[in-house]
Design an enzyme around this catalytic site. Sequence first.
Site, PDB file in Angstrom:
ATOM      1  N   ASP A  49     -44.357  58.886  22.480  1.00  0.00           N
ATOM      2  CA  ASP A  49     -43.132  58.099  22.648  1.00  0.00           C
ATOM      3  C   ASP A  49     -41.975  58.973  23.140  1.00  0.00           C
ATOM      4  OD1 ASP A  49     -42.792  59.501  20.300  1.00  0.00           O
ATOM      5  OD2 ASP A  49     -42.424  57.754  19.037  1.00  0.00           O
TER       6      ASP A  49
ATOM      7  N   ARG B  73     -38.510  61.049  27.789  1.00  0.00           N
ATOM      8  CA  ARG B  73     -38.123  62.081  28.763  1.00  0.00           C
ATOM      9  C   ARG B  73     -38.571  61.705  30.166  1.00  0.00           C
ATOM     10  NH1 ARG B  73     -39.559  64.932  24.140  1.00  0.00           N
ATOM     11  NH2 ARG B  73     -41.720  65.204  24.816  1.00  0.00           N
TER      12      ARG B  73
ATOM     13  N   HIS C 226     -38.549  58.660  13.309  1.00  0.00           N
ATOM     14  CA  HIS C 226     -38.615  59.112  11.922  1.00  0.00           C
ATOM     15  C   HIS C 226     -38.661  57.927  10.956  1.00  0.00           C
ATOM     16  CE1 HIS C 226     -38.201  63.093  13.316  1.00  0.00           C
ATOM     17  NE2 HIS C 226     -36.888  63.107  13.475  1.00  0.00           N
TER      18      HIS C 226
ATOM     19  N   ASP D  35     -42.172  56.709  10.821  1.00  0.00           N
ATOM     20  CA  ASP D  35     -42.987  57.688  10.099  1.00  0.00           C
ATOM     21  C   ASP D  35     -42.805  57.552   8.587  1.00  0.00           C
ATOM     22  OD1 ASP D  35     -44.017  58.744  12.423  1.00  0.00           O
ATOM     23  OD2 ASP D  35     -42.577  60.387  12.536  1.00  0.00           O
TER      24      ASP D  35
END
Length: 426
Positions: free
Chosen positions: A142, A147, A161, A164
Amino acid sequence: MSDKLPAETTDTVLIRLGHKDANNSPRNSSKMVSLTQSLLRHLTAPDLLSQSQLKRLKEHKYSAEGTSLFDAPMQVFWRWLIEQIPKTVAPNTITIAGLALNILGAVILMLFSPTATEPAPSWAYLTAAVTLFIYQALDAVDGKQARRTQTSTPMGELFDHGCDSVSIVFVSIEFSISTQLGEWPELFFVTTVLSILMFYSAHWQTYVSGTLHFGKFDVTESQLTLVAIFSLSAFFGPQIWAYKVLGVELKVVVFMMAVVMALIAFLSYLRVILGGGGKGKDGSTVADTSVIAPALHIGFIILLAVIIKQKSHTGLYENQPCIYLLMFGTVAAKITNKLVVAHMSKSAMDLLDTVFIGPGLLFLNQYFDTPLPEHILLWIAMIYCMADLIRYAILVCQQISVNLGIYCFDITQRRPIQVSARPALK
């Protein structure tokens, strides 16, 4: 809500609370005013970010260091995979798709093995292995997609995060079901609590140092090890983990190895947290707050989980371990998300949070000698905590999206949605 409560209002509140007397020091009164303001804010506008928080979050730059063992060989697969994904797909869409699959695999296992003692069909373990591998792969690409499409933002880091923090709860439960660790209820409990603690601690040291540190055996290695464990249960059955090595069941050996590795990692986090590695003033956190303060949040969650478990006269945890741990895992996921926000926005963490209402219901029910059935109240608490986490995630994503002028799941448009931020408190 104004930045500061009027003097008359504050005095009135303090009098009602029984804290207004001649012996009160200005310092104690100030603390009570601050606590009262925090409580009122949580009741009237919970979880809203202030304009100053949004400004600092917008200026946040991702910082990480360290390379794990499997990162280099897995890069070959990840680079191939990213080329198969259209550039019109938002990075956050990739992340949430992986999480959804991961949760699906875990839910299937929990339906067949609600106490982590019942054997599940082979295809259920295999599904868990496949969905976890897909989640691991999508979680790894991801950022590459961001980028590649030049759409990297603080939103992506927070979203990654956040997913996660939810995944770690489901994965730890999957592990216990795949090895039938429910036959050792205390080990099942420690496994999930330790998983939550380790993930929280990783971001705790990031909150202190400003940099996310990766070890040689980290997330990628842990996830691939779990894929192998799930696969072994699929092909040989979960009874394989009952085989004894030097008189000790294999599942217990695996558990002990995981505990040792977790303790090693935890000590490395503590060296950063307590070793003066803080990025703030005098070694404090990035928000110039105490490096010890975040321990209160995770400590409170673990304390509640232990107390309610031990005080139950109906075997609440023993009868519904998956639901029990899922409820507390959801509480931890929200608090971890708030820790990540605090790091990215360089702000302090509030100890009060609406998600604690869930376990609070169970605690109060026990305090009053359980007038309500615990097993029903547990489900209510779990549903409430999940709804509160989802509400928080949506609210924060909306605020940040508006602040950055982007959509969460669409990189082809830029159209803000108006969401009011709470005023900053003095």
